[in-house]
Design a protein around this motif. Structure first.
Motif: not given
Ligand code: 8GP
Length: 818
Positions: A290-315
């Motif tokens: 839970s902590a790691s997934v939250q951290a990954a999402i938080e980091k993604y959202k610093k640069k990106h706004s569309d969660m529908r494209k999360f997999h383009e930057k994160v695996t």
């Protein structure tokens, strides 16, 4: 080698660190204090590179892999960091100048033993390769207060001693409270209809919360200024918020939360290839995920706004099923917090998560009772139920009317949540860790899934890092290799094949054997110091080091030693090349039969080593507390690599590759990556024996294996087995090893007798051992074989494995520090 090492500055920094850390001068400091001071000095350089790396990542915005793992078996950091900074020799010289030996200082560092065996060590090698190849990555795990227990041998028995590895502080880690996350357990889910979004909202209430605090550990790439991060989570109680109002000031509850938090990260479960089903283990899993997934999402959202494209930057790569709750946690955040529709969230999740399988041992499969799972993680359980419901509709569509299929493939069935099924259904990739293993997954264990979704399945044969297991572990051989072919093998191991032309070169052979001899002397000294046993470096060092497990068949090895001892006693005049059998293994604390095997090895050692009549021809040593740091010395000193698992059971093995890299031919079955080792080096440069995987699987599926026949028809086998119950190795308690005897012959226990086919393979093992002796007697032949093993090890670098993960699964972008 290094570009701008400033010796004076280094020495001054070390002295300054001793002063500020301990209020001492360098002459007054203990060795531990010097270790700390040196490490802080090195950390300073590392942090500059760490900053530069993060900056480059900010600019490039590369896709990032999060390697989710309950285990990272890192070993020691100082030596490895110096190697990768290419400052090892500079620092060695500098320390010598002020009267310290770097080896002695390195020895002050406790192993970071946050793992059991192969799976955890693989994760550590992968981090090294990811940084060296320039890929953005995080290792995500748990900062266990107590890692793998320390093993003491008392009276021949294993005693487990807690490993308080943090007691002097870990100089390389960085506490990052500003990135803390809240993780919720228990309670219930309240559903409210939201008029504005026209959707149900799922609210978790009455939960217990824990604060997850990240500690970052630098992962230094080789000579490229890249520093990635291993992020391990510590737990703290949350007393200042999240208590329901009526609980305010409830002291009892505050104390409970304190304990809940402390317990979660208290200790690593010491099981290898075995699932214990403990509630606390599931808590650990959800906590760090839970902590790691939250951290990954938080980091993604610093640069990106569309969660529908999360997999383009994160695996997310799931290291076995232990981190599989990541699937449901990502769904929960996307649906409940980011307000995506279920289908949109599922699309993202199934393009983000990928799963690696590390074992086919049925006893290792994670199946959680529904009652436990839904009580501890009510919202996560609901989400898994919905994933299961939708998946079973698909199965029904594909196989109409086939209820048996539905039952076999369900994620939730028969009162249990099956984590492997969840990982396969949600993963975009499912991989095994050696060719043979992947084939067995496809044809046997995961056949139904393979038939329904073949495109997900692929193989990634394991690998090891040559930086730790040759450059650091075996400096003499590393130098010799570089002298012959240059140093590019350090980042491009296949180049090591250039050594092949030296395999028959007399001078090279002599140099090689001489290096092996010096390494054997080094290990003999270690064994004398730590085990009090004197061994002869001119004898054959025949080594089996790995976790103790029945399928790995340490028992077959020691039974064979008993057989050899009988033979020498019967024929004192016979020509027998002196042999030292070296074992090292930890048994899971609750694994009775494995612990009894350790006692048997030590009991045989006691008899054999003290029998003057055999004139030291045979020695048996059990190395206490086998771990990454002493493994490095052991591989370097080995002549023979024992890889003798029952064919089909060892998914890959990675120890086998470390021996090969250090010039020890494999004595093994056609199992796991042994098959590929033989493919690379040629069967004439290995000693292969025993049943094949197909033969074993055929016995398992169709019966027809009768160990009693071997007992009845073979007097050597019978004699050795009788010695298990006649007090030969247990004068004080002749019944001591009865359980082992029964496991091989008795069919009245719940398991089939001789589950791992030891008696079936015994004679062909003994025969292979005779071939080893014959080959070793011919020094030229042996040197050639050993050099060819080193020269053929190129495939088994984890750099190759990681590049395949990148090309075929993750599709990461390469980063170069400007
Ligand atoms: C191990 C396999 O046994 C070994 O063959 C392989 O080389 C290694 O994984 C890395 O892929 N498996 C485990 O350590 C394992 O399954 N451990 C989990 C049950 C804790």
């Amino acid at each position: 080698m290094s570009k701008k090492f400033d010796k004076e500055a280094f020495i001054n920094d070390v002295k300054a660190n001793v002063k500020t850390l301990y209020r001492k001068t360098i002459d007054e400091a203990t060795k531990q204090q010097v270790f700390q001071a040196v490490s802080y000095t090195i950390k300073d350089t590392i942090i500059d590179n760490w900053l530069a790396t993060q900056k480059q990542y900010e600019t490039d915005d590369p896709k990032t892999v999060y390697y989710m793992s309950m285990e990272f078996l890192m070993g020691r950091a100082l030596g490895n960091n110096l190697i990768n900074l290419t400052e090892y020799n500079d620092v060695k010289d500098a320390l010598e100048e002020i009267g310290f030996d770097l080896n002695v200082i390195e020895d002050e560092e406790p192993d970071a033993a946050l793992g059991n065996g192969g799976l955890g060590r693989l994760a550590a090698c992968f981090l090294d390769s990811l940084a060296t190849l320039g890929y953005s990555s995080y290792g995500c795990g748990i900062r266990y207060r107590y890692g793998m227990f320390k093993q003491k041998i008392e009276n021949g028995f294993q005693i487990e001693v807690p490993d308080n590895w943090l007691k002097d502080g870990n100089p390389f880690e960085l506490r990052r409270p500003e990135y803390a996350k809240e993780v919720k357990f228990g309670g219930y889910v309240r559903v409210v209809y939201d008029e504005t979004t026209k959707r149900n909202r799922f609210i978790q209430e009455g939960c217990q919360s824990v604060r997850a605090i990240p500690f970052d550990i630098p992962i230094v790439g080789y000579d490229n200024r890249i520093v990635n991060t291993l992020r391990v989570w510590d737990a703290e109680a949350i007393n200042d918020f999240q208590l329901d109002s009526f609980d305010k000031g409830d002291y009892q509850k505050a104390v409970e939360q304190e304990n809940l938090a402390r317990n979660i990260v208290e200790v690593l479960y010491p099981n290898d290839n075995h699932y214990a089903g403990k509630e606390l283990r599931l808590k650990q899993q959800y906590f760090f995920i839970s902590a790691s997934v939250q951290a990954a999402i938080e980091k993604y959202k610093k640069k990106h706004s569309d969660m529908r494209k999360f997999h383009e930057k994160v695996t997310f790569q799931l290291n076995d099923t232990h981190p599989t709750v990541a699937v449901a946690e990502l769904m929960r955040i996307l649906v409940d917090e980011e307000n995506l529709e279920w289908d949109e969230a599922w699309e993202v999740t199934t393009k983000t998560c990928a799963y690696t399988n590390h074992t086919i041992m049925a006893e290792a499969l994670e199946k959680w009772p529904i009652e436990l799972f839904s009580r501890l993680l009510p919202r996560i359980y609901q989400i898994i139920e919905e994933i299961n419901r939708r998946f079973l509709i698909e199965v029904g569509r594909k196989y109409p009317g086939d209820q048996n299929k539905v039952n076999k493939m369900a994620i939730i069935h028969d009162g249990q949540v099956k984590m492997a099924h969840l990982a396969i259904v949600a993963g975009y990739s499912v991989n095994g860790v050696a060719q043979l293993h992947t084939e067995i997954l496809k044809k046997q264990e995961l056949r139904d899934f393979y038939e329904m979704m073949p495109q997900k399945f692929n193989n990634k044969t394991n690998g090891i890092t040559q930086r730790r297991f040759l450059l650091h572990a075996n400096p003499l051989l590393a130098k010799w290799v570089t002298a012959h072919i240059g140093d590019e093998w350090i980042t491009d191991l296949p180049q090591i094949s250039k050594l092949k032309i030296y395999a028959e070169d007399k001078k090279a052979q002599q140099e090689f054997m001489n290096i092996k001899y010096q390494n054997k002397v080094r290990l003999a000294r270690y064994i004398l110091e730590h085990n009090g046993v004197e061994i002869d470096p001119r004898s054959i060092f025949d080594v089996q080091v790995k976790r103790l497990h029945e399928y790995k068949r340490q028992l077959m090895n020691i039974l064979h030693v008993m057989y050899l001892y009988n033979t020498i006693k019967d024929h004192p005049e016979m020509d027998f090349y002196p042999r030292t059998f070296i074992f090292g293994a930890k048994a899971a604390a609750g694994y009775r039969r494995a612990k009894l095997t350790i006692k048997l090895i030590n009991a045989v050692a006691d008899v054999v080593n003290n029998d003057r009549s055999i004139k030291g021809k045979l020695k048996v040593v059990f190395i206490e507390d086998y771990r990454v740091s002493n493994a490095e010395w052991i591989f370097a000193a080995s002549d023979v690599s024992e890889q003798i698992s029952t064919a089909s059971k060892e998914a890959s093995g990675t120890g086998n590759m470390k021996f090969m890299l250090n010039g020890a031919p494999t004595l093994g079955t056609m199992d796991g990556a042994n098959v590929e080792i033989v493919e690379e080096v040629g069967e004439e440069n290995a000693f292969i024996f025993g049943l094949t995987a197909d033969e074993v699987i055929n016995f398992e599926n169709n019966g027809g294996y009768h160990p009693m026949d071997y007992f009845n028809n073979d007097q050597d086998i019978r004699r050795v087995l009788m010695q298990l119950i006649n007090g030969e190795y247990a004068k004080d308690d002749p019944e001591r090893f009865r359980e082992i005897y029964d496991s091989l012959l008795n069919t009245n226990s719940s398991d089939r007798a001789d589950t791992y086919f030891i008696l079936a393979d015994f004679k062909s093992y003994a025969e292979a051992q005779r071939r080893v002796e014959e080959a070793y007697r011919d020094e030229t032949r042996w040197a050639k074989m050993a050099i060819l093993n080193v020269a053929s090890s190129g495939k088994f670098t984890s750099d190759r494995t990681i590049q395949q993960y990148v090309d075929e699964i993750w599709h990461l972008d390469k980063v170069v520090i400007e």
